[in-house]
Write a protein that holds these residues in place. Structure first.
Motif, PDB file in Angstrom:
ATOM      1  N   UNK A   1       0.871  -1.179   0.000  1.00  0.00           N
ATOM      2  CA  UNK A   1       0.000   0.000   0.000  1.00  0.00           C
ATOM      3  C   UNK A   1       0.905   1.225   0.000  1.00  0.00           C
ATOM      4  N   UNK A   2       0.826   2.027  -1.047  1.00  0.00           N
ATOM      5  CA  UNK A   2       1.651   3.219  -1.200  1.00  0.00           C
ATOM      6  C   UNK A   2       0.828   4.430  -0.787  1.00  0.00           C
ATOM      7  N   UNK A   3       1.285   5.141   0.260  1.00  0.00           N
ATOM      8  CA  UNK A   3       0.536   6.222   0.885  1.00  0.00           C
ATOM      9  C   UNK A   3       1.079   7.569   0.432  1.00  0.00           C
ATOM     10  N   UNK A   4       0.167   8.429  -0.040  1.00  0.00           N
ATOM     11  CA  UNK A   4       0.557   9.708  -0.631  1.00  0.00           C
ATOM     12  C   UNK A   4      -0.144  10.835   0.140  1.00  0.00           C
ATOM     13  N   UNK A   5       0.647  11.662   0.804  1.00  0.00           N
ATOM     14  CA  UNK A   5       0.106  12.688   1.696  1.00  0.00           C
ATOM     15  C   UNK A   5      -0.463  13.880   0.941  1.00  0.00           C
ATOM     16  N   UNK A   6      -1.108  14.762   1.686  1.00  0.00           N
ATOM     17  CA  UNK A   6      -1.703  15.962   1.114  1.00  0.00           C
ATOM     18  C   UNK A   6      -0.788  17.168   1.192  1.00  0.00           C
TER      19      UNK A   6
ATOM     20  N   UNK B   1       8.872   1.284  -8.570  1.00  0.00           N
ATOM     21  CA  UNK B   1       9.915   0.730  -7.713  1.00  0.00           C
ATOM     22  C   UNK B   1       9.343  -0.054  -6.528  1.00  0.00           C
ATOM     23  N   UNK B   2       8.120   0.260  -6.108  1.00  0.00           N
ATOM     24  CA  UNK B   2       7.540  -0.415  -4.946  1.00  0.00           C
ATOM     25  C   UNK B   2       6.583  -1.538  -5.318  1.00  0.00           C
TER      26      UNK B   2
ATOM     27  N   UNK C   1       1.470  -5.652  -7.836  1.00  0.00           N
ATOM     28  CA  UNK C   1       1.334  -4.212  -8.011  1.00  0.00           C
ATOM     29  C   UNK C   1       1.290  -3.481  -6.680  1.00  0.00           C
ATOM     30  N   UNK C   2       0.716  -2.291  -6.683  1.00  0.00           N
ATOM     31  CA  UNK C   2       0.542  -1.517  -5.451  1.00  0.00           C
ATOM     32  C   UNK C   2      -0.909  -1.073  -5.354  1.00  0.00           C
ATOM     33  N   UNK C   3      -1.347  -0.860  -4.139  1.00  0.00           N
ATOM     34  CA  UNK C   3      -2.615  -0.173  -3.884  1.00  0.00           C
ATOM     35  C   UNK C   3      -2.268   1.236  -3.441  1.00  0.00           C
ATOM     36  N   UNK C   4      -2.784   2.216  -4.147  1.00  0.00           N
ATOM     37  CA  UNK C   4      -2.526   3.615  -3.815  1.00  0.00           C
ATOM     38  C   UNK C   4      -3.570   4.121  -2.832  1.00  0.00           C
TER      39      UNK C   4
END
Length: 289
Positions: free
Chosen positions: A30-35, A90-91, A96-99
């Motif tokens: 799980x790739x976490x993307x901040x605000x 890369x991750x 795959x990844x979950x965004x």
């Protein structure tokens, strides 16, 4: 500072040096993307929940924020797109990844989810920026930037500046006073201690808002998606989540009645579970195929 199970490391994506917080576990990651104006610390509580569940996750500092390199001159969103594209590649493991993104991070995650060349298995969008705004934001950041200039010109002390941020900041981020985390507020106050940094962030925010507002097509997400909206968000109305949900048939809409602009802070366990459920769905889908 409270104890966290995440490990800090340096990384480089698309030529930008950055810092990320990592917990090991099963995939898909799980790739976490901040605000906006946040950094990977905004996900510490979420990372702890994912760690406890044995779920692999990575939270990154976007360029221009936290301990990442500054953005370059020119359009900002394309730079962030390139950064996130490389972070995804890369991750991503075999699944795959979950965004999962919040506000600006949600807008970027959705943009990546429309790219069929990227190994994105699912996306959780929290209070997405750039769809529609409440009046506080829709009038633009110009008056806030002007007020910041005026306070500096009048010699208002950094102490007063920090006090204002400590008072207003939690109201903008949280929906419940009881959920306010002192460490998160302290990070906001630390940024506000530097008037030059505050001005940089406000100017950056105005440019990012203008760029995000140029997009009027909110459909086209090609992966399983959960749209999350805090009913007490003072920046983005619930209608934004409904617009995004309607534009992407098959998506799921979750309105959290007591959450504000950052549901991962108000309802951490719920947000972590939604991401894990989506990761499970994406894994099951791949097994069936």
């Amino acid at each position: 500072m409270s104890t966290s199970f995440s490990v800090e490391r340096r990384a480089s994506y698309a030529g930008y040096e950055t810092r990320e917080l990592v917990v090991a576990g099963m995939g898909p990651t799980i790739l976490l993307v901040h605000g906006f104006a946040h950094a990977s610390e905004a996900w510490r509580q979420t990372l702890d929940h994912l760690h406890a569940a044995g779920q692999a996750a990575v939270a990154v500092d976007l360029p221009g924020f936290g301990r990442a390199d500054r953005l370059q001159p020119g359009a900002l969103v394309p730079q962030l797109d390139m950064f996130l594209t490389e972070a995804i590649r890369q991750n991503a493991g075999p699944e795959g990844v979950v965004l999962m993104g919040n506000s600006l991070g949600a807008a970027l995650a959705l943009r990546a989810s429309r790219n069929s060349d990227l190994p994105v298995a699912g996306v959780v969008a929290l209070d997405t920026a750039g769809i529609t705004w409440k009046r506080l934001v829709s009038i633009g950041l110009g008056p806030i930037i002007a007020a910041n200039h005026l306070s500096a010109a009048l010699g208002f002390s950094a102490r007063l500046h920090r006090a204002v941020v400590a008072k207003v900041g939690p109201r903008l981020l949280y929906g419940r006073r009881s959920a306010v985390d002192p460490d998160t507020v302290a990070e906001l106050v630390a940024v506000a201690a530097d008037p030059a940094e505050t001005h940089r962030l406000m100017s950056l925010g105005a440019r990012l808002k203008d760029e995000l507002d140029e997009n009027n097509d909110h459909g086209g997400v090609r992966v399983p998606m959960v749209v999350v909206q805090g009913a007490r968000d003072r920046l983005v109305p619930v209608s934004a989540g409904r617009i995004l949900h309607a534009a992407n048939p098959g998506s799921r809409l979750v309105v959290l009645p007591h959450a504000g602009h950052c549901p991962q802070l108000d309802a951490t366990a719920v947000i972590a579970q939604l991401a894990r459920e989506l990761a499970g769905i994406s894994t099951e889908t791949r097994d069936i195929s």
